[in-house]
Design a protein around this motif. Structure first.
Motif, PDB file in Angstrom:
ATOM      1  N   ARG A  95       0.898  -1.194  -0.017  1.00 22.18           N
ATOM      2  CA  ARG A  95       0.049  -0.080   0.162  1.00 22.18           C
ATOM      3  C   ARG A  95       1.081   1.337   0.171  1.00 22.18           C
ATOM      4  O   ARG A  95       1.912   1.124   0.665  1.00 22.18           O
ATOM      5  N   PHE A  96       0.664   1.973  -0.759  1.00 21.97           N
ATOM      6  CA  PHE A  96       1.534   3.337  -1.043  1.00 21.97           C
ATOM      7  C   PHE A  96       0.805   4.548  -1.603  1.00 21.97           C
ATOM      8  O   PHE A  96      -0.209   4.375  -2.255  1.00 21.97           O
ATOM      9  N   LEU A  97       1.179   5.668  -1.302  1.00 21.31           N
ATOM     10  CA  LEU A  97       0.483   6.856  -1.920  1.00 21.31           C
ATOM     11  C   LEU A  97       1.217   7.375  -3.247  1.00 21.31           C
ATOM     12  O   LEU A  97       2.596   7.098  -3.306  1.00 21.31           O
ATOM     13  N   ILE A  98       0.477   7.773  -4.299  1.00 21.87           N
ATOM     14  CA  ILE A  98       1.155   7.822  -5.493  1.00 21.87           C
ATOM     15  C   ILE A  98       2.051   8.911  -5.597  1.00 21.87           C
ATOM     16  O   ILE A  98       3.265   9.068  -6.256  1.00 21.87           O
ATOM     17  N   HIS A  99       1.641   9.879  -4.819  1.00 18.62           N
ATOM     18  CA  HIS A  99       2.630  11.334  -4.736  1.00 18.62           C
ATOM     19  C   HIS A  99       4.027  10.902  -4.483  1.00 18.62           C
ATOM     20  O   HIS A  99       4.847  11.518  -4.531  1.00 18.62           O
ATOM     21  N   GLU A 100       3.972  10.184  -3.226  1.00 21.07           N
ATOM     22  CA  GLU A 100       5.395   9.977  -2.585  1.00 21.07           C
ATOM     23  C   GLU A 100       6.226   8.649  -3.460  1.00 21.07           C
ATOM     24  O   GLU A 100       7.370   8.545  -3.222  1.00 21.07           O
ATOM     25  N   ASN A 101       5.259   7.964  -4.244  1.00 21.96           N
ATOM     26  CA  ASN A 101       5.854   6.921  -4.906  1.00 21.96           C
ATOM     27  C   ASN A 101       5.541   6.710  -6.369  1.00 21.96           C
ATOM     28  O   ASN A 101       4.748   5.848  -6.625  1.00 21.96           O
ATOM     29  N   PRO A 102       6.063   7.497  -7.162  1.00 23.16           N
ATOM     30  CA  PRO A 102       5.432   7.465  -8.590  1.00 23.16           C
ATOM     31  C   PRO A 102       6.021   6.282  -9.205  1.00 23.16           C
ATOM     32  O   PRO A 102       5.519   5.909 -10.562  1.00 23.16           O
ATOM     33  N   PHE A 103       7.056   5.816  -8.830  1.00 25.53           N
ATOM     34  CA  PHE A 103       7.536   4.551  -9.414  1.00 25.53           C
ATOM     35  C   PHE A 103       7.518   3.642  -8.016  1.00 25.53           C
ATOM     36  O   PHE A 103       8.320   3.940  -7.089  1.00 25.53           O
ATOM     37  N   ARG A 104       6.900   2.469  -8.468  1.00 26.54           N
ATOM     38  CA  ARG A 104       7.047   1.297  -7.608  1.00 26.54           C
ATOM     39  C   ARG A 104       7.492   0.000  -7.971  1.00 26.54           C
ATOM     40  O   ARG A 104       6.877  -0.464  -8.912  1.00 26.54           O
ATOM     41  N   GLU A 105       8.271  -0.511  -7.267  1.00 23.98           N
ATOM     42  CA  GLU A 105       8.768  -1.945  -7.847  1.00 23.98           C
ATOM     43  C   GLU A 105       8.261  -3.033  -6.797  1.00 23.98           C
ATOM     44  O   GLU A 105       8.173  -2.911  -5.449  1.00 23.98           O
ATOM     45  N   ILE A 106       7.535  -4.104  -7.459  1.00 28.45           N
ATOM     46  CA  ILE A 106       7.119  -5.167  -6.467  1.00 28.45           C
ATOM     47  C   ILE A 106       7.396  -6.490  -6.861  1.00 28.45           C
ATOM     48  O   ILE A 106       7.383  -6.716  -7.992  1.00 28.45           O
ATOM     49  N   ASP A 107       7.796  -7.172  -5.782  1.00 26.56           N
ATOM     50  CA  ASP A 107       8.414  -8.513  -5.998  1.00 26.56           C
ATOM     51  C   ASP A 107       7.090  -9.242  -6.027  1.00 26.56           C
ATOM     52  O   ASP A 107       6.443  -9.529  -5.088  1.00 26.56           O
ATOM     53  N   VAL A 108       6.814 -10.250  -7.080  1.00 33.85           N
ATOM     54  CA  VAL A 108       5.482 -10.841  -7.125  1.00 33.85           C
ATOM     55  C   VAL A 108       5.926 -12.430  -7.324  1.00 33.85           C
ATOM     56  O   VAL A 108       5.142 -13.296  -7.655  1.00 33.85           O
ATOM     57  N   LYS A 109       7.080 -12.977  -6.790  1.00 35.00           N
ATOM     58  CA  LYS A 109       7.431 -14.273  -6.879  1.00 35.00           C
ATOM     59  C   LYS A 109       6.622 -15.266  -5.923  1.00 35.00           C
ATOM     60  O   LYS A 109       6.151 -16.224  -6.321  1.00 35.00           O
ATOM     61  N   GLU A 110       5.838 -14.544  -4.631  1.00 39.84           N
ATOM     62  CA  GLU A 110       5.010 -15.370  -3.950  1.00 39.84           C
ATOM     63  C   GLU A 110       3.481 -15.010  -4.379  1.00 39.84           C
ATOM     64  O   GLU A 110       2.696 -15.610  -3.458  1.00 39.84           O
TER      65      GLU A 110
END
Length: 180
Positions: A95-110
């Motif tokens: 969960r994150f705010l867009i204005h603080e994290n306009p780029f977000r990397e997500i590990d989807v292995k699990e």
């Protein structure tokens, strides 16, 4: 007194049926490498599902043009995990705010077969709109004739594969600005 209670219950039912919350709605499929516009406001959320490849690794979300400080993204690894309490999603993976994290990397292995992505603006009265693009580390990024590809951020420890097919002689120009 009974008619007042009935009126309140009917009003709540109408308000609930007019809301478009992801806990009550079908999810639309999101494709990788394609810009998608979004528009959210209180009571109206964007509900997206991204089908993961067999060799799950990482995905990244990049947002452009959002003008709200309260628009957020909530990510689940399973549809059955999605739940709300007091107008807030719970038991999420990210969960994150867009204005603080306009780029977000997500590990989807699990994750299971999909990543479930909810974009919402729970606090502002105004509508927030913008564009997002999802990159999957397992899917090549297509290059299109005459359309420059501008990537500002890259996922950690990932090599990118770009694909372009043509029968003509080609010239590719690559430019990088390294920031420490």
């Amino acid at each position: 007194m009974n008619s007042l209670i009935e009126l309140i219950l009917i009003s709540l039912l109408i308000q609930f049926s007019l809301s478009d919350l992801c806990v009550d709605t079908q999810f639309d499929e999101l494709e990788s490498n394609i810009h998608q516009e979004f528009q959210v406001s209180p009571g109206y959320e964007i509900c997206l599902e991204y089908p993961l490849t067999e060799t799950k690794s990482k995905i990244s979300l990049m947002f452009f043009g959002s003008n709200s400080h309260s628009s957020e993204v909530v990510i689940y690894k399973s549809l059955s995990d999605i739940s709300m309490k007091n107008d807030n999603y719970q038991d999420f993976e990210e969960r994150f705010l867009i204005h603080e994290n306009p780029f977000r990397e997500i590990d989807v292995k699990e994750y299971e077969d999909y990543a479930f992505i909810i974009i919402r603006n729970p606090k502002d009265d105004d509508t927030d709109q913008g564009t997002l693009i999802l990159y999957d580390s397992e899917i090549p990024i297509p290059l299109l004739n005459g359309q420059p590809l501008n990537m500002k951020r890259f996922m950690d420890d990932i090599s990118y594969e770009f694909v372009y097919t043509s029968k003509n002689n080609l010239t590719f120009v690559y430019s990088s600005k390294v920031k420490s």
